[in-house]
Design an enzyme around this catalytic site. Structure first.
Site, PDB file in Angstrom:
ATOM      1  N   ASP A   1      -2.799   3.749  -1.367  1.00 19.07           N
ATOM      2  CA  ASP A   1      -3.647   3.967  -0.189  1.00 19.07           C
ATOM      3  C   ASP A   1      -3.420   5.371   0.338  1.00 19.07           C
ATOM      4  O   ASP A   1      -2.592   5.595   1.214  1.00 19.07           O
ATOM      5  CB  ASP A   1      -3.356   2.918   0.885  1.00 19.07           C
ATOM      6  CG  ASP A   1      -4.342   2.995   2.039  1.00 19.07           C
ATOM      7  OD1 ASP A   1      -5.256   3.842   1.990  1.00 19.07           O
ATOM      8  OD2 ASP A   1      -4.210   2.210   2.993  1.00 19.07           O
TER       9      ASP A   1
ATOM     10  N   HIS B   1       0.876  -1.162   0.000  1.00 15.39           N
ATOM     11  CA  HIS B   1       0.000   0.000   0.000  1.00 15.39           C
ATOM     12  C   HIS B   1       0.918   1.218   0.000  1.00 15.39           C
ATOM     13  O   HIS B   1       1.571   1.518   0.996  1.00 15.39           O
ATOM     14  CB  HIS B   1      -0.914  -0.003   1.224  1.00 15.39           C
ATOM     15  CG  HIS B   1      -2.160  -0.806   1.020  1.00 15.39           C
ATOM     16  ND1 HIS B   1      -3.219  -0.784   1.907  1.00 15.39           N
ATOM     17  CD2 HIS B   1      -2.524  -1.648   0.011  1.00 15.39           C
ATOM     18  CE1 HIS B   1      -4.175  -1.582   1.458  1.00 15.39           C
ATOM     19  NE2 HIS B   1      -3.770  -2.114   0.317  1.00 15.39           N
TER      20      HIS B   1
END
Length: 413
Positions: free
Chosen positions: A321, A281
């Site tokens: 993310d 992420h």
């Protein structure tokens, strides 16, 4: 001679084949995170805000309010990003008129996403949603002392895995199902062991059913701390590293989930030796896990170089993310994804053979000289060629496209 051909010749002098780099980059998918488009609100009718240690700040015009608007924004973003990419979808982004509670979600609630992905040639990754729910108000879910609450979340996790596997089967591309829970303690706990034993048992129950690797890839994601769990996070890096090794599943490393002075790139080769697959992420923490849009900075460049030089791409899934509601949400997707691609391209264009030979010979002077001189090579011309071949804008043209689309969606309220 074109600008690209001139740059290609300069790289050839260093033993770097730009055509090979461009071909390799075109084959690397990045999973765009749906939650950047709506500030982590989701589409459950009975809720309307994030929580459980998650907070998006800002109120920039144009937030997607339903699946149709979110897909339209994604279509635009993908159109500005070279290559073919994936979508990372959270469970509370289901598309249905009457959303069931999370322990009752089914594959049918995501059929419109599957249909869209088939049409657009995207794979879909998935996540159970263990936050923004009344049964997560204590910042405890799978490790909650109440067996009833644990059972609710275990059932949600089971259904999320079934949905992810169904998506993977329908699209012919394995869906990475990433598990993150906000569980922890605001103040110092006295029984960490009990909480971690409950989490381990809940995870085992949730993942008891096996699925074909071609349909589903399980991953677990750690965190250092979050809002409301400043003193202890049950699912720490050490907990999930051990769990991933024991259960032979993927380990997710989120760049914002570690201490600000830790180099997450350094962790890749270390954990890669012990886990079957990695999930990244990619985000930019500022002081802590604030999930800013990623820049083409040292942390991203080091991450990309490690992926390329250590030959980790074949078992690593790259996802983004971050969620920033102070700027155009579509621009954030485009800028962040392209920066990840730029970092990968720069890594692919480094004189890897020379650098590794210098290091193997303990010639650290040569390693440093090559590293610094390579920074002056005309990387920008190679990136522009990549964008041109993929039929996407760059530079001033890209800025114009981003501004045009933002003006189109700014009237949403």
């Amino acid at each position: 001679m074109s600008r690209y051909e001139d740059a290609r010749a300069q790289y050839a002098d260093w033993g770097v084949e730009t055509e090979a780099a461009l071909s390799a980059l075109a084959e690397i998918p990045i999973s765009l995170h749906c939650w950047q488009g709506d500030d982590v609100v989701g589409f459950e009718t009975r809720t309307g805000a994030s929580g459980g240690g998650i907070q998006a700040t800002g109120n920039h015009p144009g937030r997607a309010r339903n699946p149709q608007e979110l897909r339209a924004d994604l279509d635009f973003a993908y159109g500005q990003i070279p290559g073919t990419h994936r979508l990372n979808l959270h469970a509370f982004y289901l598309d249905t008129d009457a959303a069931p509670d999370r322990d009752a979600i089914e594959l049918t609630h995501f059929q419109s996403w599957i249909d869209w992905a088939k049409e657009k040639n995207h794979g879909i990754d998935f996540n159970p949603t263990f936050f923004a729910h009344a049964k997560a108000d204590d910042n405890l879910t799978l490790s909650h002392p109440d067996q009833g609450i644990r059972d609710f979340w275990i059932e949600h996790g089971k259904r999320a895995r079934e949905i992810a596997a169904g998506i993977g089967k329908a699209l012919g591309s394995a869906s990475v199902n990433n598990i993150w829970v906000p569980d922890g303690s605001k103040d110092t706990p006295v029984d960490r062991m009990a909480a971690r034993q409950r989490l381990e048992a809940a995870l085992d129950a949730m993942m008891a059913t096996g699925f074909a690797r071609a349909q589903l890839i399980d991953a677990v994601e750690s965190k250092l701390f979050g809002i409301g769990v400043e003193s202890m996070t049950v699912g720490s890096h050490e907990f999930y590293l051990g769990y991933a090794i024991r259960r032979e599943i993927a380990l997710c490393l989120d760049m914002g989930h570690f201490h600000p002075t830790e180099n997450v790139a350094d962790k890749l080769s270390a954990v890669w030796l012990s886990v079957p697959e990695l999930l990244l992420h990619v985000s930019r923490p500022v002081r802590w896990d604030s999930d800013h849009v990623i820049l083409l900075d040292d942390s991203i460049l080091q991450m990309a170089q490690e992926l390329v030089f250590a030959d980790l791409l074949k078992r690593t899934h790259i996802g983004l993310d971050f969620f920033d509601a102070t700027i155009s949400r579509t621009a954030a997707w485009v800028i962040g994804t392209r920066n990840m691609q730029k970092a990968l391209l720069r890594a692919l264009l480094l004189p890897q053979t020379r650098l590794k030979a210098a290091e193997a010979a303990l010639d650290f002077s040569a390693r440093l000289m090559i590293t610094e001189e390579a920074k002056d090579l005309p990387y920008g011309a190679i990136w522009q060629e990549f964008c041109a071949r993929q039929n996407v804008p760059d530079g001033l043209s890209l800025i114009s496209e981003l501004e045009r689309y933002q003006s189109k969606v700014a009237m949403r309220r």
